[in-house]
Write an enzyme that holds these catalytic residues in place. Structure first.
Site, short mmCIF file in Angstrom:
data_model
loop_
_atom_site.label_atom_id
_atom_site.label_comp_id
_atom_site.label_asym_id
_atom_site.label_seq_id
_atom_site.Cartn_x
_atom_site.Cartn_y
_atom_site.Cartn_z
N ALA A 62 0.86 -1.18 0.00
CA ALA A 62 0.00 0.00 0.00
C ALA A 62 0.89 1.23 0.00
O ALA A 62 2.05 1.16 0.43
CB ALA A 62 -0.86 -0.02 1.26
N GLY A 108 0.44 -5.08 1.00
CA GLY A 108 -0.74 -5.09 0.15
C GLY A 108 -0.47 -5.73 -1.21
O GLY A 108 -1.39 -6.26 -1.85
N GLU A 111 -1.00 -9.23 -0.73
CA GLU A 111 -2.44 -9.46 -0.48
C GLU A 111 -3.25 -9.41 -1.77
O GLU A 111 -4.19 -10.18 -1.96
CB GLU A 111 -2.95 -8.43 0.54
CG GLU A 111 -2.36 -8.68 1.93
CD GLU A 111 -2.64 -7.56 2.90
OE1 GLU A 111 -2.24 -6.42 2.61
OE2 GLU A 111 -3.27 -7.81 3.94
N GLU A 131 4.29 -5.53 7.20
CA GLU A 131 3.50 -4.48 7.86
C GLU A 131 3.95 -4.20 9.29
O GLU A 131 3.97 -3.05 9.73
CB GLU A 131 2.01 -4.84 7.83
CG GLU A 131 1.34 -4.67 6.48
CD GLU A 131 1.43 -5.91 5.60
OE1 GLU A 131 2.26 -6.79 5.88
OE2 GLU A 131 0.64 -6.00 4.63
#
Ligand code: 3H9
Length: 710
Positions: A62, A108, A111, A131
């Site tokens: 992200a 992300g 993910e 993370e």
């Protein structure tokens, strides 16, 4: 070019993410992927879908900057619903959706790949859930899909240590379905077509976890928690990651996802996460020095030399050899060299015993270190690092010699931890080539390199030093040339307070315990016993000889008394603690210290008292921040973040506090100022508020340009 591009090749829709430099998932990229997948599902020309990254990587995660816009837990929780729904839509695609991974699939990024039906990767790709290193947890389904793909044990490991996993290992674990040799896109298309031909689609969220595996996984979660209690004290995110994984194991994907969203929302607004995100960007910012443009020419360092084969010199030689750069290691006589080489060999022995290097690698690396007692060959090196004793006259004499025996373009670096490098520059006759390269002990381990800029150091030498730091696996931070530079100038205040607290009634063990509970790897006294009490004492002697001291205020005589007794720390078997034997790390408290502290307190008329743990933290962190602000205002550090990086990498200042300056800002600069004033009233005028802090408080601003933690 759009951020997400769409094309159909050989009846496969190819979705390419193009958001340089690392294809971070900004809101527009999330949207672009969503729309492209829906377009592909509706596209009659496409039987399957491949998702790939343009440039050097798949998706690095992200966009971390976006987290700053999440102001409250409720806001964050609400917004994550959209991300989760988006990934579910992807996963529900009615044609095989294949992630094609090169470079990194992190956070992300992984993910997104987990929400695809399959994943293929190049051999050198890496996948990970880093993370926790940013104080958050995987917030886009990673705590739910990864355990289903890789098993809970591996998912727990990846989500709590944050380390990237190489593609072959990820393949063996089930995260990657195929490792592709040759062209990735071509391989992914072949793979996707084959899946389409068989009508195969696999949704990660539907992979069942058999009851016996779930029971074992719950036990694994408990074991991870137990080990985190030792290794991640004071942190929230790693525990939250375990909680989210456990929720999925106990209650299934949907409930687990909901719990993940709650925990992510809680973490993303935490001070821990803000501090770690601050350090992530500060670490990248340090490479940007305002008056050194990106295109400043640099020189390639192919050969190096180190003068002085003591602890620091040996560690520096190892650092060069580890980076594959051949290095001459010079000392005055064979005996000194033999001692230095024996230490280097012993250090590599430890690395080998931990399985981090093979015997062959050690021999090859040690083969890059050439011991010498002469300056032969110094005319061929591109850099010399001087690491002789911390003595001005000796260092000046060394630089005068180096000026003669090296090429005119050779960089002459000093590992001095305190002294004026302009003096060495003058002595060398080549001031533009002279720079400080201050390594931290142990030099082959600690990641910080203070790059000290002298009055005449050339821009090329600074730019080369920054590039070299990276090659050596260090974080290079450019600092100004003041006594002790940034790290040790501030450390003098940290130590002053530790000594004074000792005289006031705290014990060595209490102060060290409080600082390690705060998150330092070692307390101030333990650290001195490792570094050597003699080192600081000699610097104090030198300063006294020129009528100076390192920090204003009372100077405790206790460390000098230990020095006079020959108690230098671990190496002599006694220092602030007693050790089993010289060189041993097994320590016990020594009542002698308390006696010395009492005597010195009596001499200075200090009434001893019980010192609270909180006071220890407050005094020490306030002293650091106040001096840090002066360093900043005097222009010896470029940004407050540079100081934070210096302390995180030089001394292991706890990352989750963001460094000493960021910590001060989280405490509140007004509180810091009030404390300094209170200490002045209580202890004396040597406590003076840094003018920068006074000004910022008056203006309602923070150290980072804005009210940083608004
Ligand atoms: C996450 O994904 C949460 C999820 O669970 C989703 C929740 C909803 N964002 O490091 P470099 C910039 S959390 C924004 O020098 P390298 C970086 O600042 C994220 N910017 O390159 C730098 O900018 P500049 C999980 C980012 O080759 C430039 O890119 N992911 C991001 O040495 C180059 O970076 C991570 O924690 C980002 N995510 O190393 C991975 N990443 O040029 C973070 C990089 O202006 N990234 N930038 O200074 C890394 O670890 C390294 O950047 C990487 C490349 C290994 C990828």
């Amino acid at each position: 070019m759009a951020l997400v591009n769409y094309a159909v090749t050989d009846r496969v829709a190819v979705i390419t993410i193009d958001n340089p430099p690392v294809n971070a998932l900004s809101p527009a990229v999330w949207d672009g992927i969503d729309q492209a997948v829906q377009r592909a599902v509706a596209d009659r020309e496409a039987d399957a879908i491949v998702l790939i990254g343009a440039g050097s990587t798949f998706i690095a995660g992200a966009d971390i900057k976006v987290f700053d816009t999440l102001k409250t837990k409720a806001d964050s929780f609400a917004r994550s619903a959209g991300t989760h729904a988006l990934l579910r839509r992807m996963e529900d695609a009615t044609r095989p959706l294949v992630a094609a991974i090169h470079g990194n699939a992190l956070g992300g990024g992984l993910e997104v790949a987990q929400a695809c039906h399959f994943r293929v990767a190049t051999k050198d790709a890496k996948v990970g859930q880093p993370e926790v290193l940013l104080g958050i947890i995987p917030g886009a389904g990673g705590t739910q899909r990864l355990p289903r793909l890789a098993g809970a044990k591996m998912a727990l490991e990846m989500a709590t240590d944050g380390k990237p996993v190489p593609a072959p290992k990820a393949h063996a674990a089930g995260i990657i379905d195929q490792v592709v040799d040759g062209d990735l896109l071509a391989g992914a298309i072949v793979f996707a077509k084959a899946k389409a031909a068989r009508g195969e689609i696999r949704k990660s969220r539907e992979i069942p976890i058999p009851p016996d595996a779930a029971a074992a996984a719950l036990a694994a979660a408990d074991a991870v928690r137990a080990s985190l209690r030792k290794t991640a004290r004071g942190l929230r995110a790693p525990f939250a990651a375990v909680d989210a994984i456990e929720a999925g194991l106990r209650h299934g994907f949907d409930k687990g996802s909901e719990r993940e969203r709650e925990l992510f929302a809680e973490c993303v607004v935490s001070t821990e996460s803000k501090a770690l995100r601050h350090l992530f960007f500060a670490e990248r910012e340090v490479a940007k020095v305002p008056d050194i443009p990106k295109d400043t020419p640099t020189r390639e360092i192919k050969r190096a030399a180190v003068v002085g084969a003591g602890t620091m010199g040996g560690g520096i030689a190892m650092t060069y050899a580890n980076a594959g750069i051949p290095v001459l290691l010079k000392d005055v006589d064979q005996a000194a060299l033999d001692r230095g080489l024996a230490t280097i060999r012993a250090n590599y022995g430890v690395t080998m015993s931990k399985g981090k290097m093979t015997e062959e690698q050690v021999e090859k690396t040690m083969g890059l270190i050439t011991p010498t007692t002469s300056y032969d060959g110094f005319d061929r090196v591109d850099i010399v690092v001087e690491a002789v004793f911390e003595n001005m006259e000796l260092k000046k004499a060394t630089f005068a010699e180096l000026g003669k025996v090296t090429r005119a373009d050779c960089i002459l670096a000093s590992n001095s931890s305190t002294l004026d490098i302009d003096e060495f520059a003058k002595a060398s006759g080549r001031p533009a080539q002279v720079v400080g390269h201050h390594f931290f002990s142990p030099a082959n381990v600690m990641k910080l390199l203070e790059i000290v800029r002298g009055r005449e150091t050339s821009k090329e030498v600074i730019a080369t030093s920054l590039k070299l730091a990276k090659k050596l696996g260090k974080v290079g931070v450019v600092v100004g040339n003041c006594f002790g530079f940034v790290a040790n100038r501030m450390l003098a205040y940290y130590m002053r307070e530790a000594y004074l607290l000792l005289e006031e009634g705290a014990s060595v063990e209490q102060i060290d315990r409080v600082l390690t509970e705060f998150g330092m790897p070692v307390g101030p006294f333990g650290m001195q016993d490792i570094a050597g009490i003699d080192v600081g004492a000699r610097i104090r002697q030198y300063l006294a000889s020129i009528g100076q001291s390192r920090a204003e205020g009372p100077q405790s005589a206790v460390p000098d008394r230990l020095f006079a007794m020959g108690r230098y720390g671990q190496k002599t078997g006694a220092g602030w603690y007693k050790y089993d034997a010289p060189g041993s790390r097994n320590r016990t408290p020594d009542p002698l210290i308390d006696q010395l502290a009492r005597e010195e307190a009596a001499k200075r008329g200090v009434t001893r008292r019980e010192v609270r743990d909180e006071e220890i933290i407050e005094r020490i962190t306030t002293a650091l921040a106040n001096e840090g602000a002066r360093v900043l205002e005097d222009g010896y550090a470029t940004r407050a973040g540079d100081i934070d990086v210096i302390y995180a990498y030089g001394f292991g200042f706890p990352r989750h506090t963001g460094g000493p300056m960021f910590y001060a800002e989280t405490v509140g600069l007004d509180t810091v100022l009030a404390r300094v004033k209170a200490y002045r009233a209580r202890f004396g005028d040597y406590w003076q508020p840094a003018p920068l802090i006074e000004r910022l408080v008056a203006e309602g601003r923070g150290l980072y340009g804005e009210p940083a933690l608004a």
